[in-house]
Scaffold this motif. Sequence first.
Motif, PDB file in Angstrom:
ATOM      1  N   MET A  93       0.837  -1.199   0.000  1.00  0.00           N
ATOM      2  CA  MET A  93       0.000   0.000   0.000  1.00  0.00           C
ATOM      3  C   MET A  93       0.873   1.251   0.000  1.00  0.00           C
ATOM      4  SD  MET A  93      -3.138  -0.714  -0.200  1.00  0.00           S
ATOM      5  CE  MET A  93      -2.895  -2.236  -1.084  1.00  0.00           C
ATOM      6  N   LYS A  94       1.913   1.226   0.841  1.00  0.00           N
ATOM      7  CA  LYS A  94       2.800   2.393   0.924  1.00  0.00           C
ATOM      8  C   LYS A  94       3.522   2.618  -0.409  1.00  0.00           C
ATOM      9  CE  LYS A  94       5.097   2.690   4.914  1.00  0.00           C
ATOM     10  NZ  LYS A  94       5.808   2.071   6.069  1.00  0.00           N
ATOM     11  N   GLU A  95       3.921   1.512  -1.045  1.00  0.00           N
ATOM     12  CA  GLU A  95       4.562   1.626  -2.364  1.00  0.00           C
ATOM     13  C   GLU A  95       3.618   2.240  -3.381  1.00  0.00           C
ATOM     14  OE1 GLU A  95       7.479  -2.175  -1.630  1.00  0.00           O
ATOM     15  OE2 GLU A  95       5.964  -2.334  -3.219  1.00  0.00           O
ATOM     16  N   LYS A  96       2.319   2.001  -3.201  1.00  0.00           N
ATOM     17  CA  LYS A  96       1.324   2.552  -4.124  1.00  0.00           C
ATOM     18  C   LYS A  96       0.906   3.961  -3.720  1.00  0.00           C
ATOM     19  CE  LYS A  96      -0.514  -1.858  -5.737  1.00  0.00           C
ATOM     20  NZ  LYS A  96      -1.608  -2.843  -5.651  1.00  0.00           N
ATOM     21  N   GLY A  97       1.594   4.502  -2.719  1.00  0.00           N
ATOM     22  CA  GLY A  97       1.345   5.892  -2.336  1.00  0.00           C
ATOM     23  C   GLY A  97       0.161   6.090  -1.407  1.00  0.00           C
ATOM     24  N   ILE A  98      -0.309   4.993  -0.780  1.00  0.00           N
ATOM     25  CA  ILE A  98      -1.453   5.079   0.137  1.00  0.00           C
ATOM     26  C   ILE A  98      -0.940   5.456   1.529  1.00  0.00           C
ATOM     27  CG2 ILE A  98      -3.318   3.776   1.244  1.00  0.00           C
ATOM     28  CD1 ILE A  98      -3.722   4.257  -1.786  1.00  0.00           C
ATOM     29  N   ARG A  99      -1.577   6.463   2.108  1.00  0.00           N
ATOM     30  CA  ARG A  99      -1.214   6.863   3.463  1.00  0.00           C
ATOM     31  C   ARG A  99      -1.842   5.896   4.457  1.00  0.00           C
ATOM     32  NH1 ARG A  99      -2.970  12.719   4.967  1.00  0.00           N
ATOM     33  NH2 ARG A  99      -2.878  12.476   7.211  1.00  0.00           N
ATOM     34  N   MET A 100      -1.023   5.328   5.324  1.00  0.00           N
ATOM     35  CA  MET A 100      -1.523   4.397   6.336  1.00  0.00           C
ATOM     36  C   MET A 100      -1.571   5.113   7.688  1.00  0.00           C
ATOM     37  SD  MET A 100      -1.914   1.487   4.672  1.00  0.00           S
ATOM     38  CE  MET A 100      -2.253   0.395   6.073  1.00  0.00           C
ATOM     39  N   ILE A 101      -2.628   4.891   8.441  1.00  0.00           N
ATOM     40  CA  ILE A 101      -2.644   5.360   9.830  1.00  0.00           C
ATOM     41  C   ILE A 101      -1.678   4.493  10.631  1.00  0.00           C
ATOM     42  CG2 ILE A 101      -4.050   5.530  11.934  1.00  0.00           C
ATOM     43  CD1 ILE A 101      -6.421   6.249  10.134  1.00  0.00           C
ATOM     44  N   ASP A 102      -1.749   3.185  10.374  1.00  0.00           N
ATOM     45  CA  ASP A 102      -0.841   2.240  11.037  1.00  0.00           C
ATOM     46  C   ASP A 102       0.193   1.760  10.030  1.00  0.00           C
ATOM     47  OD1 ASP A 102      -2.294   2.041  13.589  1.00  0.00           O
ATOM     48  OD2 ASP A 102      -3.850   1.117  12.366  1.00  0.00           O
ATOM     49  N   GLU A 103       1.441   2.112  10.263  1.00  0.00           N
ATOM     50  CA  GLU A 103       2.508   1.667   9.366  1.00  0.00           C
ATOM     51  C   GLU A 103       3.029   0.297   9.776  1.00  0.00           C
ATOM     52  OE1 GLU A 103       5.188   4.648   8.051  1.00  0.00           O
ATOM     53  OE2 GLU A 103       3.396   5.546   7.160  1.00  0.00           O
ATOM     54  N   GLU A 104       2.622  -0.120  10.979  1.00  0.00           N
ATOM     55  CA  GLU A 104       2.957  -1.455  11.472  1.00  0.00           C
ATOM     56  C   GLU A 104       1.648  -2.080  11.925  1.00  0.00           C
ATOM     57  OE1 GLU A 104       5.980  -2.758  11.656  1.00  0.00           O
ATOM     58  OE2 GLU A 104       7.001  -0.938  10.975  1.00  0.00           O
ATOM     59  N   PRO A 105       1.514  -3.409  11.787  1.00  0.00           N
ATOM     60  CA  PRO A 105       0.294  -4.046  12.297  1.00  0.00           C
ATOM     61  C   PRO A 105       0.220  -3.932  13.817  1.00  0.00           C
ATOM     62  CG  PRO A 105       1.725  -5.659  11.192  1.00  0.00           C
ATOM     63  CD  PRO A 105       2.431  -4.348  11.158  1.00  0.00           C
ATOM     64  N   ARG A 106      -0.991  -3.824  14.332  1.00  0.00           N
ATOM     65  CA  ARG A 106      -1.155  -3.817  15.785  1.00  0.00           C
ATOM     66  C   ARG A 106      -2.275  -4.780  16.158  1.00  0.00           C
ATOM     67  NH1 ARG A 106      -5.336   0.471  17.134  1.00  0.00           N
ATOM     68  NH2 ARG A 106      -5.752   1.538  15.177  1.00  0.00           N
ATOM     69  N   PRO A 107      -2.304  -5.206  17.427  1.00  0.00           N
ATOM     70  CA  PRO A 107      -3.303  -6.206  17.813  1.00  0.00           C
ATOM     71  C   PRO A 107      -4.714  -5.627  17.817  1.00  0.00           C
ATOM     72  CG  PRO A 107      -1.869  -5.639  19.683  1.00  0.00           C
ATOM     73  CD  PRO A 107      -1.380  -4.870  18.510  1.00  0.00           C
ATOM     74  N   GLY A 108      -5.631  -6.324  17.196  1.00  0.00           N
ATOM     75  CA  GLY A 108      -7.044  -5.948  17.209  1.00  0.00           C
ATOM     76  C   GLY A 108      -7.846  -6.981  17.977  1.00  0.00           C
TER      77      GLY A 108
END
Length: 134
Positions: A93-108
Motif C-alpha cells: 500500500m505504501k509503495e502505491k502511495g497510500i497513506r496508512m494510519i498504522d505503518e505497522e500491524p497492531r493487535p485488534g
Amino acid sequence: MIKKVDHIGIAVKSLTDVLPFYTDVLGLPLLKIEEVESQKVKVAFLQAGETKLELLEPVSSESTIAKFIDKRGEGIHHVALGVESIEARIREMKEKGIRMIDEEPRPGAGGAQIAFMHPKAASGVLVELCEKKG
Ligand code: ZN
C-alpha cells in the motif's frame, strides 16, 4: 490479495442498548464480547452470514470511537478487509502511495493483526486490513 470483507465496524454508545436489535430482531448469533485495551473499546462480534459485524462501544472518552460518535453520531465506522501477510500488504500500500494510519500491524479484537488506512485513501471510508492468525 483481499480475501473478503472480514467485518464491518459500527460505533455505538452502548452495547447493552443496541445488542437486542442485532440478536433478537435480526437474529444474528453473538460470537463474543471482549475489551480491546489498546483501542479503549468494548467489542461485540455478530455473525452475519459470511461476514461479521463488529459493534464498538468506547470505554473512555479518549477512545477514537468516542471522538467519532461525538463528531458524527453512531453508525458505520470502518470496513475491514481480510488479508494474508499483513506486513507485506502494508508495504505494498505504501509503495502505491497510500497513506496508512498504522505503518505497522497492531493487535485488534479476536487476536487479529490490524492496520488502518487513512480515510482519504478511500474517499472517506476508513479501511482496516485484518489478518487472522491461526
Ligand atoms: Zn474492525
